[in-house]
Design a protein around this motif. Structure first.
Motif, PDB file in Angstrom:
ATOM      1  N   MET A   1       5.351  98.577  26.337  1.00 44.76           N
ATOM      2  CA  MET A   1       3.895  98.639  26.209  1.00 44.76           C
ATOM      3  C   MET A   1       3.349  99.932  26.815  1.00 44.76           C
ATOM      4  SD  MET A   1       2.325  94.875  26.780  1.00 44.76           S
ATOM      5  CE  MET A   1       2.800  93.501  25.737  1.00 44.76           C
ATOM      6  N   ALA A   2       2.229 100.395  26.290  1.00 44.88           N
ATOM      7  CA  ALA A   2       1.618 101.615  26.799  1.00 44.88           C
ATOM      8  C   ALA A   2       0.980 101.368  28.155  1.00 44.88           C
ATOM      9  CB  ALA A   2       0.570 102.110  25.793  1.00 44.88           C
ATOM     10  N   ARG A   3       0.868 102.443  28.959  1.00 45.19           N
ATOM     11  CA  ARG A   3       0.178 102.315  30.237  1.00 45.19           C
ATOM     12  C   ARG A   3      -1.306 102.062  29.980  1.00 45.19           C
ATOM     13  NH1 ARG A   3      -2.646 106.764  31.916  1.00 45.19           N
ATOM     14  NH2 ARG A   3      -2.435 106.133  34.089  1.00 45.19           N
ATOM     15  N   VAL A   4      -1.962 101.523  30.980  1.00 43.97           N
ATOM     16  CA  VAL A   4      -3.368 101.173  30.835  1.00 43.97           C
ATOM     17  C   VAL A   4      -4.217 102.432  31.012  1.00 43.97           C
ATOM     18  CG1 VAL A   4      -5.222  99.698  31.659  1.00 43.97           C
ATOM     19  CG2 VAL A   4      -2.847  98.887  31.743  1.00 43.97           C
ATOM     20  N   GLU A   5      -4.899 102.818  29.964  1.00 41.31           N
ATOM     21  CA  GLU A   5      -5.692 104.044  29.995  1.00 41.31           C
ATOM     22  C   GLU A   5      -7.049 103.793  30.641  1.00 41.31           C
ATOM     23  OE1 GLU A   5      -5.923 105.446  26.019  1.00 41.31           O
ATOM     24  OE2 GLU A   5      -3.767 105.859  25.860  1.00 41.31           O
ATOM     25  N   GLU A   6      -7.690 104.861  31.069  1.00 39.06           N
ATOM     26  CA  GLU A   6      -8.967 104.769  31.756  1.00 39.06           C
ATOM     27  C   GLU A   6     -10.039 104.128  30.880  1.00 39.06           C
ATOM     28  OE1 GLU A   6     -11.947 104.688  34.329  1.00 39.06           O
ATOM     29  OE2 GLU A   6      -9.841 105.094  34.796  1.00 39.06           O
ATOM     30  N   LYS A   7     -10.016 104.411  29.574  1.00 39.01           N
ATOM     31  CA  LYS A   7     -11.035 103.826  28.700  1.00 39.01           C
ATOM     32  C   LYS A   7     -10.894 102.300  28.633  1.00 39.01           C
ATOM     33  CE  LYS A   7      -8.622 104.193  24.230  1.00 39.01           C
ATOM     34  NZ  LYS A   7      -8.734 104.656  22.818  1.00 39.01           N
ATOM     35  N   VAL A   8      -9.651 101.824  28.754  1.00 38.00           N
ATOM     36  CA  VAL A   8      -9.420 100.376  28.770  1.00 38.00           C
ATOM     37  C   VAL A   8      -9.961  99.783  30.063  1.00 38.00           C
ATOM     38  CG1 VAL A   8      -7.680  98.563  28.707  1.00 38.00           C
ATOM     39  CG2 VAL A   8      -7.392 100.621  27.310  1.00 38.00           C
ATOM     40  N   LEU A   9      -9.671 100.444  31.168  1.00 34.67           N
ATOM     41  CA  LEU A   9     -10.176  99.971  32.455  1.00 34.67           C
ATOM     42  C   LEU A   9     -11.701  99.939  32.465  1.00 34.67           C
ATOM     43  CD1 LEU A   9      -7.724 101.862  34.858  1.00 34.67           C
ATOM     44  CD2 LEU A   9      -7.705  99.425  34.257  1.00 34.67           C
ATOM     45  N   GLN A  10     -12.306 100.910  31.798  1.00 35.44           N
ATOM     46  CA  GLN A  10     -13.761 100.941  31.742  1.00 35.44           C
ATOM     47  C   GLN A  10     -14.292  99.749  30.948  1.00 35.44           C
ATOM     48  OE1 GLN A  10     -15.847 102.734  33.469  1.00 35.44           O
ATOM     49  NE2 GLN A  10     -17.564 101.634  32.517  1.00 35.44           N
ATOM     50  N   VAL A  58      -8.110  89.047  27.671  1.00 37.49           N
ATOM     51  CA  VAL A  58      -6.920  88.758  26.865  1.00 37.49           C
ATOM     52  C   VAL A  58      -7.043  89.429  25.490  1.00 37.49           C
ATOM     53  CG1 VAL A  58      -5.642  86.935  25.680  1.00 37.49           C
ATOM     54  CG2 VAL A  58      -6.327  86.625  28.064  1.00 37.49           C
ATOM     55  N   LYS A  59      -8.223  89.377  24.904  1.00 35.47           N
ATOM     56  CA  LYS A  59      -8.420  90.039  23.604  1.00 35.47           C
ATOM     57  C   LYS A  59      -8.254  91.550  23.726  1.00 35.47           C
ATOM     58  CE  LYS A  59     -11.442  86.421  21.761  1.00 35.47           C
ATOM     59  NZ  LYS A  59     -12.832  86.033  21.379  1.00 35.47           N
ATOM     60  N   LEU A  60      -8.726  92.112  24.838  1.00 33.82           N
ATOM     61  CA  LEU A  60      -8.524  93.550  25.068  1.00 33.82           C
ATOM     62  C   LEU A  60      -7.044  93.875  25.168  1.00 33.82           C
ATOM     63  CD1 LEU A  60     -11.068  94.900  27.721  1.00 33.82           C
ATOM     64  CD2 LEU A  60     -10.909  95.475  25.301  1.00 33.82           C
ATOM     65  N   ALA A  61      -6.299  93.001  25.870  1.00 28.88           N
ATOM     66  CA  ALA A  61      -4.860  93.223  26.037  1.00 28.88           C
ATOM     67  C   ALA A  61      -4.153  93.259  24.691  1.00 28.88           C
ATOM     68  CB  ALA A  61      -4.261  92.126  26.927  1.00 28.88           C
ATOM     69  N   ASN A  62      -4.583  92.425  23.780  1.00 31.69           N
ATOM     70  CA  ASN A  62      -4.014  92.440  22.431  1.00 31.69           C
ATOM     71  C   ASN A  62      -4.384  93.720  21.679  1.00 31.69           C
ATOM     72  OD1 ASN A  62      -2.617  89.769  21.435  1.00 31.69           O
ATOM     73  ND2 ASN A  62      -4.240  89.123  22.835  1.00 31.69           N
ATOM     74  N   ARG A  63      -5.624  94.124  21.863  1.00 30.29           N
ATOM     75  CA  ARG A  63      -6.093  95.304  21.126  1.00 30.29           C
ATOM     76  C   ARG A  63      -5.385  96.570  21.616  1.00 30.29           C
ATOM     77  NH1 ARG A  63     -12.073  96.491  22.134  1.00 30.29           N
ATOM     78  NH2 ARG A  63     -12.155  94.259  21.665  1.00 30.29           N
ATOM     79  N   ASP A 532       1.951  84.406  20.956  1.00 27.98           N
ATOM     80  CA  ASP A 532       1.699  85.643  21.703  1.00 27.98           C
ATOM     81  C   ASP A 532       2.599  86.741  21.140  1.00 27.98           C
ATOM     82  OD1 ASP A 532       0.968  87.551  23.546  1.00 27.98           O
ATOM     83  OD2 ASP A 532       1.809  86.532  25.304  1.00 27.98           O
ATOM     84  N   PRO A 533       2.376  87.132  19.884  1.00 27.69           N
ATOM     85  CA  PRO A 533       3.287  88.070  19.211  1.00 27.69           C
ATOM     86  C   PRO A 533       3.395  89.420  19.893  1.00 27.69           C
ATOM     87  CG  PRO A 533       1.279  87.739  17.921  1.00 27.69           C
ATOM     88  CD  PRO A 533       1.265  86.707  19.012  1.00 27.69           C
ATOM     89  N   LEU A 534       2.342  89.820  20.628  1.00 29.97           N
ATOM     90  CA  LEU A 534       2.392  91.108  21.320  1.00 29.97           C
ATOM     91  C   LEU A 534       2.873  90.965  22.766  1.00 29.97           C
ATOM     92  CD1 LEU A 534      -0.898  92.727  19.943  1.00 29.97           C
ATOM     93  CD2 LEU A 534       1.461  93.111  19.196  1.00 29.97           C
ATOM     94  N   ASN A 535       3.183  89.713  23.177  1.00 25.32           N
ATOM     95  CA  ASN A 535       3.774  89.478  24.499  1.00 25.32           C
ATOM     96  C   ASN A 535       2.882  90.014  25.627  1.00 25.32           C
ATOM     97  OD1 ASN A 535       5.836  88.298  25.979  1.00 25.32           O
ATOM     98  ND2 ASN A 535       7.241  90.030  25.803  1.00 25.32           N
ATOM     99  N   VAL A 536       1.581  89.683  25.557  1.00 27.13           N
ATOM    100  CA  VAL A 536       0.648  90.266  26.528  1.00 27.13           C
ATOM    101  C   VAL A 536       0.527  89.451  27.808  1.00 27.13           C
ATOM    102  CG1 VAL A 536      -0.708  91.481  24.775  1.00 27.13           C
ATOM    103  CG2 VAL A 536      -1.383  89.168  25.464  1.00 27.13           C
ATOM    104  N   ILE A 537       0.702  88.120  27.740  1.00 30.31           N
ATOM    105  CA  ILE A 537       0.539  87.301  28.942  1.00 30.31           C
ATOM    106  C   ILE A 537       1.878  87.153  29.655  1.00 30.31           C
ATOM    107  CG2 ILE A 537      -0.042  85.029  29.845  1.00 30.31           C
ATOM    108  CD1 ILE A 537      -2.132  84.705  27.748  1.00 30.31           C
ATOM    109  N   SER A 538       1.947  87.696  30.859  1.00 28.34           N
ATOM    110  CA  SER A 538       3.112  87.569  31.748  1.00 28.34           C
ATOM    111  C   SER A 538       4.442  87.731  31.010  1.00 28.34           C
ATOM    112  CB  SER A 538       3.072  86.204  32.455  1.00 28.34           C
ATOM    113  OG  SER A 538       1.862  86.008  33.128  1.00 28.34           O
ATOM    114  N   PRO A 539       4.661  88.852  30.344  1.00 33.36           N
ATOM    115  CA  PRO A 539       5.893  89.015  29.574  1.00 33.36           C
ATOM    116  C   PRO A 539       7.144  88.899  30.448  1.00 33.36           C
ATOM    117  CG  PRO A 539       4.749  91.124  29.841  1.00 33.36           C
ATOM    118  CD  PRO A 539       3.808  90.068  30.308  1.00 33.36           C
ATOM    119  N   GLY A 540       8.001  87.957  30.081  1.00 30.23           N
ATOM    120  CA  GLY A 540       9.239  87.752  30.823  1.00 30.23           C
ATOM    121  C   GLY A 540       9.172  86.697  31.895  1.00 30.23           C
TER     122      GLY A 540
END
Length: 549
Positions: A1-10, A58-63, A532-540
Motif C-alpha cells: 500500500m502507498a504511504r499516507v500522503e498529506e492531502k489524505v491526512l488533511q 474507512v471509505k477514505l482508506a479504500n479510495r 475487504d478486497p483492498l485489505n484496508v482494515i488491520s491487514p494481517g
C-alpha cells in the motif's frame, strides 16, 4: 500500500477535526511502544468521535489505499498495544467513543461504545445505584471493555467470558457501511438479549479478526448477588497439582463451582509482591534454582501454587457450595475464605503489622497466627475487589518485576515505563495429566532460555483451561531481550507440535499464527477478499489477509 500522503491526512482532519489527528513524531511515538520488543511507527493517530466518522475514514482508506488499525484504548500490553503489523498505518484510537448508551437493570445489560473503560462502566453503575456488577480483567482499569471482549479476554466472576457476554453489535464494515448484527428489524426489542438473532450468527467474525470495526455493542451484566465469598487454597506440595485440577473439573462439570478459577504458581505470585530477587541468583545463573525458590517461599510464606476463585449467590447457596468446595479441596492444603467482614479484619491486621513490622517478636507472632507474610497479606485487599468486578492496578505490577525502576503507586503504564514483559497463552484440556505435562514441558523450555517459569492456569470452561505464561525480562539487557524473544518463539513452535493452540497472540506472531491450518486461513482470506478486497482494515491481523506460508 502507498504511504499516507498529506492531502489524505488533511481530509481526515476535515472529518474528525485537526486537534484529533496526531502526526508529530513525538506524539506518534507514544503509540508505538509495548512491553514486548515490537515497535512499528504509524503515520498518524486519529481519534474519531462516532461510527459515522469511522465510516468516512474507512471509505477514505479504500479510495487512497492505506491501512487502518482500530483500537479501543490501546492497553493490550505485551500483545502489541496499539501498533499495526507494518509501519506507516493510520491508527484509529476510539477513546472519544466513550458513551454508555443504555443500562437496562431489569434485563441486566448495557450498551456501550469501545472507548468505555472498565473503571468508567463500573463507576457508572455505582453512581446510579444500579444493582449490577461488571466483570473485569486484572489489568488496567483504563482498558477498553469492548476491546478486551473482542480479544476474547477473561475475568473472574461467573461472567468471566467477556466475548460470550456480548449481544448485539454495530459494526463499520470495510466498505464503510454500518451493520447491525442479529438479522432483526431496526427497532428490534431483543437485539441485546437474544444472542443468536435470525439466520447466520456472525458476531464471532469480528473477534480476533479484521472483518469490521465494532463501534457499539450490548454486554450482559451480572445481577449483584446477595452473598459473595472469595476462596483460597495454598497447595502444600507441587505434586498435588494434577489432583487439584481433576477435582476442580469435576466440581465445575457438576455445577458446584459456577465461576472460573485461577491457579497461580509461586514465581508469578511473587512478581506482584516485590521486584525480582536478583540477590538470590547463583553465580552465572539467570533464573532461580529450586533451592533459591524454596527459600523465597519460606520467607514470604507462599506455596508452590495458589488457587483462587469466587462463590456467588444467596447466602444458602454460597454456604452449601463452600461446604462442598472445602470438603473436596482441603486435603491438598490450607483452605481460606474472605468476605467483606473478614476483609475489614485483614485491613486492621495489615495496618497494625505495618506499624510494628520492625519488631521481631510481633512480626513472628503475626506470621504464626496468619500463616502469611506481611507482603502476602497486603495483596488481599487489592485482589479481593477484582472478584467482584471492580478493576484495580495491583496485579498489573507484575509487568515491573524485572524493571530497573519500581512500579508507580498509581497510573501504571508498563509500555510508557519501559518494562519488559510478554504473555504466552495457549489452551489445554482441563485434566490433571494434560496440565502437568504442559507445565513440565514449558518449565524445561523456560529454563533452557534462562528464565523462571511464571504461570497461571485459568478455567475457560469446565473442559479446558488457559495457561498464561509470563516472560519477564529487563529491556535494558540486550541479551535478555533476545533470549525472551527466542523463548516465546520456541514455546509457540513446540506447543503447536504437541497440539496446543494459542489463545491469543502478539502482533509479532500474526504472520505465523495460521500456518498450521491452511484450510482455515484460506477460508478466512476468502471472506476477507470478499468484504475487504483492498485489505484496508488491520491487514494481517491474526493472519487474515496474509498469504499462507
Amino acid at each position: 500500500m502507498a504511504r499516507v500522503e498529506e492531502k489524505v491526512l488533511q481530509e481526515i482532519r476535515e472529518i474528525v477535526g485537526t486537534e484529533h489527528v496526531l502526526t508529530d513524531e513525538t506524539d506518534v511515538k507514544k503509540y508505538s511502544k509495548d512491553t514486548s520488543e515490537w515497535s512499528k511507527m504509524p503515520a498518524a493517530i486519529v481519534f474519531p468521535a462516532n461510527s459515522g466518522e469511522v465510516a468516512q475514514i474507512v471509505k477514505l482508506a479504500n479510495r487512497y489505499k492505506f491501512p487502518i488499525w482500530p483500537f479501543g484504548k490501546g492497553k493490550n500490553w505485551s500483545y502489541g498495544a496499539s501498533m499495526g503489523l507494518e509501519a506507516g498505518a493510520v491508527i484509529l484510537m476510539l477513546d472519544r467513543m466513550n458513551r454508555i448508551v443504555e443500562v437496562n437493570e431489569e434485563l441486566a445489560y448495557a450498551v456501550i461504545e469501545p472507548g468505555v473503560t472498565q473503571r468508567q462502566l463500573r463507576q457508572h453503575l455505582e453512581d446510579n445505584n444500579i444493582k449490577l456488577w461488571t466483570d473485569c480483567t486484572d489489568s488496567t482499569p483504563e482498558g477498553s471493555v469492548l476491546g478486551n471482549a473482542m480479544e476474547r479476554g477473561i475475568g473472574y466472576t461467573p461472567y468471566w467470558d467477556h466475548f460470550g457476554q456480548l449481544c448485539g453489535m454495530e459494526v463499520v464494515l470495510p466498505s464503510g457501511e454500518i451493520l447491525r448484527t442479529g438479522g432483526g428489524p431496526e427497532n428490534s426489542r431483543t437485539a441485546n438479549v437474544y444472542k443468536w438473532g435470525t439466520g447466520p450468527y456472525i458476531e464471532g467474525l469480528f473477534a480476533q479478526a479484521n472483518f469490521g470495526i465494532v463501534t457499539k455493542a450490548g454486554i450482559w451484566l451480572m445481577p449483584e448477588p446477595e452473598k459473595f465469598v472469595m476462596f483460597l487454597l495454598d497447595l502444600e506440595k507441587e505434586e498435588y497439582l494434577p489432583a487439584v485440577i481433576d477435582t476442580l473439573r469435576r466440581l465445575s462439570l457438576n455445577r458446584i463451582l459456577l465461576s472460573n478459577f485461577h491457579l497461580t504458581n509461586d514465581v508469578l505470585f511473587l512478581s506482584a509482591m516485590q521486584p525480582y530477587p536478583y540477590e538470590r541468583l547463583a553465580d552465572g545463573q539467570t533464573y532461580l534454582s529450586a533451592k533459591a525458590m524454596a527459600s523465597v517461599r519460606e520467607k514470604y510464606l507462599i506455596s508452590p501454587w495458589l488457587l483462587s476463585g469466587g462463590i456467588y449467590g444467596t447466602r444458602k447457596q454460597v454456604r452449601l457450595q463452600l461446604k462442598l468446595l472445602k470438603q473436596h479441596l482441603k486435603p491438598y492444603g490450607r483452605f481460606d475464605l474472605l468476605d467483606d467482614a473478614r476483609l475489614k479484619i485483614v485491613g486492621k491486621i495489615t495496618r497494625f503489622w505495618r506499624r510494628y513490622k520492625d519488631f521481631p517478636m510481633i512480626n513472628s507472632i503475626l506470621r504464626s497466627v496468619t500463616r502469611a507474610s506481611l507482603e502476602k497479606i497486603e495483596g488481599l485487599p487489592a485482589v479481593y475487589p477484582i472478584f467482584k468486578g471492580i478493576p484495580g492496578e495491583y496485579v498489573l505490577r507484575i509487568a515491573y518485576f524485572k524493571s530497573q525502576t519500581p512500579a508507580p503507586t498509581e497510573n501504571l503504564d508498563p509500555a510508557r515505563d519501559g518494562t519488559g514483559f510478554v504473555w504466552f497463552s495457549c489452551i489445554v484440556p482441563l485434566t490433571g495429566s494434560e496440565i502437568d505435562k504442559l507445565k513440565k514441558l514449558c518449565t524445561e523450555i523456560f529454563h533452557k532460555h534462562g528464565f523462571d517459569f511464571a504461570c497461571t492456569f485459568v478455567m475457560i470452561n469446565p473442559r479446558c483451561a488457559l495457561t498464561l505464561q509470563a516472560i519477564f525480562y529487563d529491556k535494558t539487557n540486550a541479551d535478555e531481550a533476545k533470549r525472551a524473544q527466542a523463548l516465546r518463539k520456541e514455546l509457540a513452535t513446540v506447543l503447536l507440535e504437541q497440539g496446543y493452540q494459542q489463545y491469543r497472540t502478539t502482533v509479532a506472531y500474526y504472520d505465523e499464527i495460521l500456518n498450521c491450518t491452511p484450510e482455515f486461513q484460506k477460508l478466512a482470506n476468502k471472506i476477507k477478499q470478499a468484504i475487504d478486497p483492498l485489505n484496508v482494515i488491520s491487514p494481517g491481523r491474526y493472519g487474515i489477509g496474509l498469504p499462507h506460508k
